[in-house]
Structures are given as C-alpha cells and as structure tokens.
Scaffold this active site. Structure first.
Site, PDB file in Angstrom:
ATOM      1  N   SER A   1       0.808  -1.215   0.000  1.00 37.36           N
ATOM      2  CA  SER A   1       0.000   0.000   0.000  1.00 37.36           C
ATOM      3  C   SER A   1       0.847   1.273   0.000  1.00 37.36           C
ATOM      4  O   SER A   1       0.350   2.345  -0.365  1.00 37.36           O
ATOM      5  CB  SER A   1      -0.944   0.010   1.207  1.00 37.36           C
ATOM      6  OG  SER A   1      -0.224  -0.148   2.424  1.00 37.36           O
TER       7      SER A   1
ATOM      8  N   ASP B   1      -4.603   5.740  11.569  1.00 36.03           N
ATOM      9  CA  ASP B   1      -3.658   5.273  10.559  1.00 36.03           C
ATOM     10  C   ASP B   1      -2.391   6.103  10.698  1.00 36.03           C
ATOM     11  O   ASP B   1      -2.347   7.271  10.304  1.00 36.03           O
ATOM     12  CB  ASP B   1      -4.251   5.432   9.159  1.00 36.03           C
ATOM     13  CG  ASP B   1      -3.289   4.960   8.057  1.00 36.03           C
ATOM     14  OD1 ASP B   1      -2.151   4.576   8.386  1.00 36.03           O
ATOM     15  OD2 ASP B   1      -3.683   4.995   6.868  1.00 36.03           O
TER      16      ASP B   1
ATOM     17  N   HIS C   1       0.298   5.114   6.647  1.00 35.48           N
ATOM     18  CA  HIS C   1       0.190   5.782   5.353  1.00 35.48           C
ATOM     19  C   HIS C   1       0.286   7.293   5.538  1.00 35.48           C
ATOM     20  O   HIS C   1       0.358   7.788   6.665  1.00 35.48           O
ATOM     21  CB  HIS C   1      -1.130   5.382   4.677  1.00 35.48           C
ATOM     22  CG  HIS C   1      -1.271   3.912   4.487  1.00 35.48           C
ATOM     23  ND1 HIS C   1      -1.989   3.112   5.351  1.00 35.48           N
ATOM     24  CD2 HIS C   1      -0.755   3.096   3.540  1.00 35.48           C
ATOM     25  CE1 HIS C   1      -1.923   1.846   4.948  1.00 35.48           C
ATOM     26  NE2 HIS C   1      -1.176   1.808   3.847  1.00 35.48           N
TER      27      HIS C   1
END
Length: 452
Positions: free
Chosen positions: A170, A420, A423
């Site tokens: 990702s 998160d 990311h």
C-alpha cells in the site's frame, strides 16, 4: 651699417617655457610605448633569475619563423574556482537527499484533496475533515543542496512514450497516487484499466505525452498467498519465485518503482521450492522461527535478479527504483487505539533512525548496492535506492491518524478511534518522495548516462 641680431631674454624664456610645457606630455606619450614594449617583449632575465621564476616564458620561434607570443608572466595567488566553476563542480557532486531537515515552506502543496480523483479515501485527510493544515507547509532541505519543487511538465516529458509501474504494497500505491495528483496539475490522465479487487491493479494514460502509469499490488514482490478469513491466518511466501502478476508485464515496463516492508511483519511461513525454511510468528505450527529480516533480503534479491535476467541481460533498457522502508508513528499499539497526535516534524535531536526502521532500510540499500555492482556489465539496466526512511521518520504529523475516517469527531470525542499512522495524507510528506524521484530520473536522462 651692419645688421645687428637682437637677442632678448624674453625669446629664450619663451622656448624654455614651451619646452617646459611639452615635457610632461612627451613623458605621458612615451610611457605607454614603454609599457607596450615591456608587455610584448619582456626583458630576458639571466639564467639564475629564470631559475627563480620558472613560470617566465620566453618568446618561441616556430618553424615558419613567425613569432608565437606567450602570455606575459603573472605572479598570482593559488588559483581558486570562479563562481561559475563552483556551480559546475556542485552539479557534478550528487546531492545526498538522505541528510537534512524539514523547514517551513509558505508555498504548500501543488494540489489539494479535490483536484485529483485518485486519492484513496483513507488518505484524503482534507476531505475527511482534518482541521489543521500546518503539515502541508514544510519542505525537505538537504544539507548539501536544494531539493527543487516538483515540476510536473518536466516529469511528464521524461516519461514520454514510456510506462512507469509502481509495484509493492500500500505504500507503493500511496506514492503512486501522490505522483498522479501532482502530474494532474499539468495534464489530466485517463484511467484505462481497473480490476475488481479493491483497485489493486490500475493503469492511467497521459495522452499528452503517450505515457502510462500503473500500480501493481504485490506486498512481497515474490510469489505469495495472503492470509484470508477462509484460510490460514498467516501468509505463505515462496522466496525463489517472483510474483508473475507484475513480472509477467516486464516486457512492457520502462521504469519500475518497488516498495515493500510492512507486510513482512505479519505472520508467515516461508518456502524455497518445496522446502519450508521456517516462519515468523507462527505458534502451533511446529516450525522454526526465523524472523523476517533475512526473508526481506531474499525477496528483494530474487526480485532484482529476475528483472536483470528478463530485461537487463538481453539488452532491453529498464530503470529500477527501490523506495526504502517508511516508518510508522504509532504512540501505543496500532490495534489498541494507538495514535500519532504530533502536529509538527521532529528535529534532529528528537528522533534517531534506529531499531527495526534502520535495519529494514539497511537491508534494502545493501541489496540495491550489491545488485548495482553485479550488473555493471548491463549498460541498459539502471538501479537506484530512493532512500526516504530518515526524512519520513521525521514527519509524525503527516499521517491520516483518526482522519482515515470521515469526520471522526463529528459527534464529539470518543474513547476509541482507530488511527492510521502508517500511510500518508495526500497531499503530504510523501510528495517529497516524488520530488526526489524526479531528480533521480533527471540525472539518469542526462547526457551519456545510458550506454549501449
């Protein structure tokens, strides 16, 4: 009566006065002639004097009996580089983008959360209501040089008639979406391919430059079977074979950007052929725990070796970039309400690159350097590490945090909000990765960089 010559003191005085007036002008007129004579016909020094001044060059008589005048001797201090020469020397010295600091920048990002339609919802921090925007106003300042602002038209020109593919986990997708958003400020791409598996395989086309940009989901780069709710709760990795979902397209890829790391932390069993090498975090399987560092090294080595065998060794040009490990910034466990609440970058004294982050980066850089040494005979194979680990470590403020969800505090602050801290917000610090990528590609495309 004889003639008498009259002499008067006034006549002599007149000549004297005139001579007195002309003398300085005569000297002034004669002085340039002397300088001219000495300049072009310097006096020959005795031998002993010439020994003391070896730089004194005599007149040289050529075979055609013409005079070749050497420049006059000059006695100067040791030569120093002019500012122009210093600039040339600076251009010849590659910039170390890994060492520097984050400094405030009033310009901000090239794009926002609404100017391109490729941002994954979980990283679209602006659209999800993140109230602070200070994280957008920093730029990376290397110690030795300046990192130029991203130039979308320049990048598009460099990939004209080419296909650039981002392959990995990702983080590869995160970097791809950053690049697409910045390129979209100059030319809007067309989404020409999209699969039904959470958009893990997509391709965009820039008709203005006949360029393709793709993303391939491959969290290990090598062949792997991901854990699922219906199967075992661990991944299976086959370290001697690459993932053909991306490798099968190698003949149509001109530049490939690889990015792996975080998925190697998950439970897994490792294979080489039919042989089980061991596992990572696999209680109850009666297998040897071997961790994941050596596995990451094997996976990257197999990947680079395969790219060389399929593209580099047969004379087909390909450029390879390995984006190094990107640290997370959880304060607490990621699955137990761990958060990343900081609102500004770390400075040098606050955070050091160490532990797992340092080891993951070290392995990737070592494998890149080893492969470069082993592939020197392949003139059309170019490889570089995009070393972003340290500059990313210094940006705890650049993650979505709770804004991976839309407006997480719309109904007040709750006790538990998933964050998160892996990311990166788009726009955000990850845009810097592509600023450095542009500099790598510009260096590659300079004169005489590609042989063959």
């Amino acid at each position: 009566m004889g003639s008498t010559t009259l002499t008067t003191p006034f006549k002599d005085q007149t000549h004297y006065s005139l001579a007195k007036k002309l003398l300085p002008w005569t000297i002034y007129a004669f002085f340039p002639i002397v300088i001219f004579r000495l300049y072009f016909y310097p006096l020959q020094l005795p031998q002993s004097s010439r020994d003391q001044f070896p730089n004194t060059t005599p007149i040289i008589i050529t075979s055609s009996s013409t005079l070749s005048l050497a420049p006059p001797p000059r006695f100067s201090p040791p030569p120093q580089l002019s500012s122009h020469k210093e600039e040339e020397r600076a251009d010849e010295t590659p910039c170390d983008y890994t060492s520097g600091k984050w400094v405030s920048d009033k310009l901000g990002a090239l794009y926002n959360g609404t100017t391109c339609g490729t941002i994954k919802d979980g990283q679209n921090c602006i659209n999800h209501g993140r109230p602070d925007f200070d994280y957008l106003y920093w730029k990376w300042k290397p110690k030795q040089c300046e990192l130029p602002r991203f130039e979308p038209n320049t990048f598009l020109q460099l990939i004209r008639n080419k296909h650039i593919a981002f392959v990995g986990d990702s983080m590869a997708r995160n970097q791809l979406e950053s690049l697409l958003c910045m390129l979209s400020t100059a030319s809007v791409p067309e989404l020409v391919y999209k699969d039904g598996e959470e958009n893990k395989f997509r391709r965009w086309y820039f008709p203005s430059h006949n360029a393709n940009v793709s993303v391939y989901w491959s969290p290990f780069l090598v062949k792997g079977i991901e854990k699922s709710q219906l199967g075992p709760d661990y991944n299976k990795l086959y370290l001697d074979h690459v993932d053909e979902r991306w490798a099968g397209d190698l003949d149509h890829i001109n530049m490939i950007v690889l990015s792996i790391g975080h998925w190697f932390l998950h439970p897994a069993v490792y294979y080489e052929g039919d042989l089980v090498l061991g596992c990572h975090y696999c209680p109850g399987l009666n297998l040897t725990e071997i961790g994941f560092y050596d596995v990451l090294r094997k996976a990257l080595r197999t990947t680079l070796k395969t790219i060389i065998e399929r593209r580099g060794s047969n004379g087909n040009a390909i450029d390879v970039v390995v984006t190094t490990f990107s640290p997370s910034h959880f304060e607490g466990d990621w699955d137990k309400a761990g958060a990343c609440p900081k609102k500004k970058p770390y400075n040098e004294s606050e955070k050091q690159l160490e532990g797992m982050d340092a080891e993951m980066r070290k392995i990737e850089v070592e494998e890149v350097n080893a492969t470069k040494d082993n592939a020197k005979q392949f003139a059309k194979f170019r490889l570089e590490a995009l070393d972003v680990t340290k500059l990313s470590l210094m940006r705890p403020d650049g993650h979505p945090g709770p804004y991976m969800h839309p407006f997480p505090f719309a109904n007040g602050v709750t006790d538990r909000v998933q964050n998160d801290c892996v990311h990166w917000c788009l726009p955000g610090p990850i845009d810097t990765w592509n600023e450095i990528l542009l500099q790598v590609v510009k260096k590659w495309e300079g004169p005489s960089e590609r042989g063959g």
